[in-house]
Design a protein around this motif. Structure first.
Motif, mmCIF file in Angstrom:
data_model
loop_
_atom_site.group_PDB
_atom_site.id
_atom_site.type_symbol
_atom_site.label_atom_id
_atom_site.label_comp_id
_atom_site.label_asym_id
_atom_site.label_seq_id
_atom_site.Cartn_x
_atom_site.Cartn_y
_atom_site.Cartn_z
ATOM 1 N N LEU A 181 -3.743 1.530 -10.656
ATOM 2 C CA LEU A 181 -3.545 2.414 -8.819
ATOM 3 C C LEU A 181 -4.802 2.607 -8.486
ATOM 4 O O LEU A 181 -4.830 1.581 -7.235
ATOM 5 N N ARG A 201 -5.279 -1.859 -7.707
ATOM 6 C CA ARG A 201 -4.564 -2.650 -7.371
ATOM 7 C C ARG A 201 -4.624 -3.347 -6.404
ATOM 8 O O ARG A 201 -4.293 -4.142 -5.961
ATOM 9 N N ARG A 202 -5.526 -3.016 -5.338
ATOM 10 C CA ARG A 202 -5.958 -3.896 -3.835
ATOM 11 C C ARG A 202 -6.961 -5.272 -4.660
ATOM 12 O O ARG A 202 -6.344 -5.905 -3.444
ATOM 13 N N PHE A 261 3.997 1.332 -5.629
ATOM 14 C CA PHE A 261 3.494 1.561 -7.048
ATOM 15 C C PHE A 261 4.861 2.680 -7.868
ATOM 16 O O PHE A 261 4.838 2.084 -9.121
ATOM 17 N N SER A 291 0.889 -1.167 0.068
ATOM 18 C CA SER A 291 -0.548 0.216 0.671
ATOM 19 C C SER A 291 0.816 1.561 0.366
ATOM 20 O O SER A 291 -0.341 2.548 0.218
ATOM 21 N N PRO A 351 3.298 4.425 -1.786
ATOM 22 C CA PRO A 351 2.794 5.445 -2.854
ATOM 23 C C PRO A 351 3.929 4.425 -3.604
ATOM 24 O O PRO A 351 4.193 4.737 -4.925
ATOM 25 N N ALA A 352 4.918 4.823 -2.779
ATOM 26 C CA ALA A 352 6.692 4.359 -2.865
ATOM 27 C C ALA A 352 6.834 3.107 -3.727
ATOM 28 O O ALA A 352 7.755 2.777 -4.653
#
Lengths: 344, 181
Positions: free
Chosen positions: B57, B60-61, B20, B15, B17-18
């Protein structure tokens, strides 16, 4: 100056991912819709738990954390960024390539572009004017009219001066051989004041210079008279980044340190894991440090000015810093590519 | 552990951000080249790339590593976006709008880069489609600039064989590139 597509999209995605990440914990914490009966029961239970916690002491409190700084403006205003200073109700900076001095409103919009007909090496607002230093001249700009009112020729050789610094009632030009004051009435250079030591770096606050030298010492001078006030041995090897209250913040190994310039005492030191601290600013109740980690993108850290503890951090869109300053409610960072970013 | 050492699947599942961002950095050029090759238009390729990553994005979960490789999942989204664009005649912006992302105008340099990525992808794909002995010979001689003699010693064949492999491999690439155009 514009970023390429891949970099811009990367920045957009990262900002979107950060927004999502900020939103997610909040969404998880919010209760799902319940009936009023359930809501009443939950509220009553919460009151009971709170009373019990108050009576018994409750669980240990988490460390206080500050909200991460966030970008409120991102402005591509120059081909090559420079220092940023404040004065006369404006932000001031310059395009180091075109030679334009830029006067910005408090929200960052350009209100005046003032041509100096030359590349600019350094610029600072103060002592009643905006000053811009080129290879051969110092330009004095009248903030009332936004016009160049003096072009002060520098002594030869060219490219031998690298900074212009102002204090209330005084302006100085720094060169390789020493420094020269500018007579504010006649716009002429005063005689050279040769430095007795080899400086490695300097910073200044409203009234004082703080200069480090090759011998590992930090010397404080009066800004107007250049009289030496204090000289101490630096407790850490580093270069001065910014003056913050009674301290001078210096780069220190993989982070920064706060040093008392009167006694040389090390007030605190914080390891940020950086290979280089690119810049720092003091204000808005914090010390702000922009640095390049050993790996990954540049980051911005917000530190407690009393302890150096990291309050929050943010990954940067741009690499490097040419200017960094705080205003009443914002932190401003200029990148080498001419992008001025405001944080709050 | 550095993000560079993390698998695509773990990056998508994270989860942070870096994570992704690292996933994006690994695949953006492949996707740009893919879309450029399929649409023959740098602007459309850029729009589709941005839209695909924005959709990835957001979704992605829902990605399950056990269902397949992350790159295959990404290309699944890409193919859907491409099909939508071909049906509508333009690349939609729905995923970007949902995330508050503005459309990015391309500079001339961007267009040149995306065009080059398209070409590079074509050449790379064609090279991969060659017989292994031809592919290795071309890589060694054309890309690594090594002599026929040196390659011959390393591959334990005669110099003439190496020349023939390079020559036939390049002829095949030229033929396939011509057939595409």
């Amino acid at each position: 100056m514009t970023e390429d597509f891949v970099t811009t999209l990367r920045t957009q995605l990262r900002e979107a991912a950060e927004r999502e990440a900020r939103r997610s914990p909040l969404m998880r914490a919010l209760p799902r819709p319940r009936s009023l009966v359930w809501a009443g029961a939950v509220a009553a239970a919460a009151v009971v738990i709170a009373l019990l916690a108050a009576t018994l002491g409750g669980p240990p409190k988490p460390l206080p954390t500050a909200p991460a700084p966030h970008v409120v403006a991102r402005l591509a205003i120059a081909d090559k960024g420079g220092l940023v200073s404040t004065g006369f109700g404006s932000l001031w900076t310059y395009d180091a390539v075109s030679g334009d001095v830029l006067r910005l409103s408090p929200d960052g919009s350009v209100v005046a572009r003032i041509k100096t007909e030359s590349d600019i090496l350094d610029g600072w607002a103060g002592a009643g004017a905006m000053w811009a230093l080129s290879n051969t001249r110092v330009y004095r700009i009248d903030p009332e009219t936004n016009r160049v009112v003096a072009r002060i020729r520098l002594p030869l050789p060219t490219r031998s001066h690298n900074a212009v610094v102002t204090f209330p009632g005084a302006a100085w030009v720094l060169g390789v051989d020493g420094m020269q004051g500018i007579d504010l009435k006649t716009n002429r250079l005063r005689p050279l004041v040769a430095g007795e030591r080899v400086p490695t770096g300097f910073t200044a606050d409203a009234t004082r210079w703080y200069v480090t030298d090759r011998d590992g010492e930090l010397t404080t001078y009066d800004g107007v008279t250049f009289r030496q006030l204090d000289r101490v041995r630096l407790p850490v090897a580093g270069l001065p980044l910014v003056a913050a209250g009674d301290d001078v913040i210096v780069s220190s190994a993989a982070g920064v340190a706060a040093v008392d310039p009167k006694t040389g005492a090390l007030r605190w030191r914080t390891n940020l894991g950086v290979s280089r601290a690119n810049g720092a600013a003091a204000g808005l109740g914090a010390i702000w440090v922009q640095g390049t980690p050993v790996s990954g993108r540049d980051q911005l850290w917000k530190l407690d000015p009393k302890t150096g503890r990291v309050l929050s951090a943010l990954r940067m869109s741009d690499f490097g810093v040419t200017g960094m300053i705080t205003t009443r409610d914002r932190l401003w960072i200029m990148s080498p590519t001419g992008v001025l970013t405001a944080f709050r | 552990m550095r993000l560079a050492d993390v698998s695509d699947e773990a990056l998508l599942a994270g989860s942070d951000p870096a994570a992704f961002e690292e996933f994006y950095a690994r695949h953006v050029e492949t996707l740009l080249g893919f879309f450029r090759r399929r649409t023959r238009n740098a602007d459309t390729a850029a729009d589709l790339t941005a839209e695909t990553f924005a959709a990835a994005l957001s979704a992605r979960r829902r990605y399950k590593p056990e269902a397949g490789a992350a790159i295959a999942w990404l290309f699944g989204i890409a193919m859907k976006k491409l099909a939508d664009a071909q049906r509508r005649g333009y690349a939609e912006q729905r995923a970007r709008r949902r995330l508050g992302m503005e459309r990015i105008e391309l500079s001339d340099a961007d267009i040149a880069r995306i065009d080059a990525l398209g070409e590079g992808t074509i050449a790379s794909a064609l090279l991969e489609a060659l017989q292994p002995d031809q592919r290795e010979a071309i890589r060694a001689h054309v890309l690594d600039e090594r002599s026929y003699a040196e390659i011959a010693v390393e591959q334990d064949v005669s110099e003439a064989v190496v020349r023939k492999r390079v020559s036939r491999g390049l002829a095949t690439v030229r033929q396939r590139m011509g057939a595409r155009r």
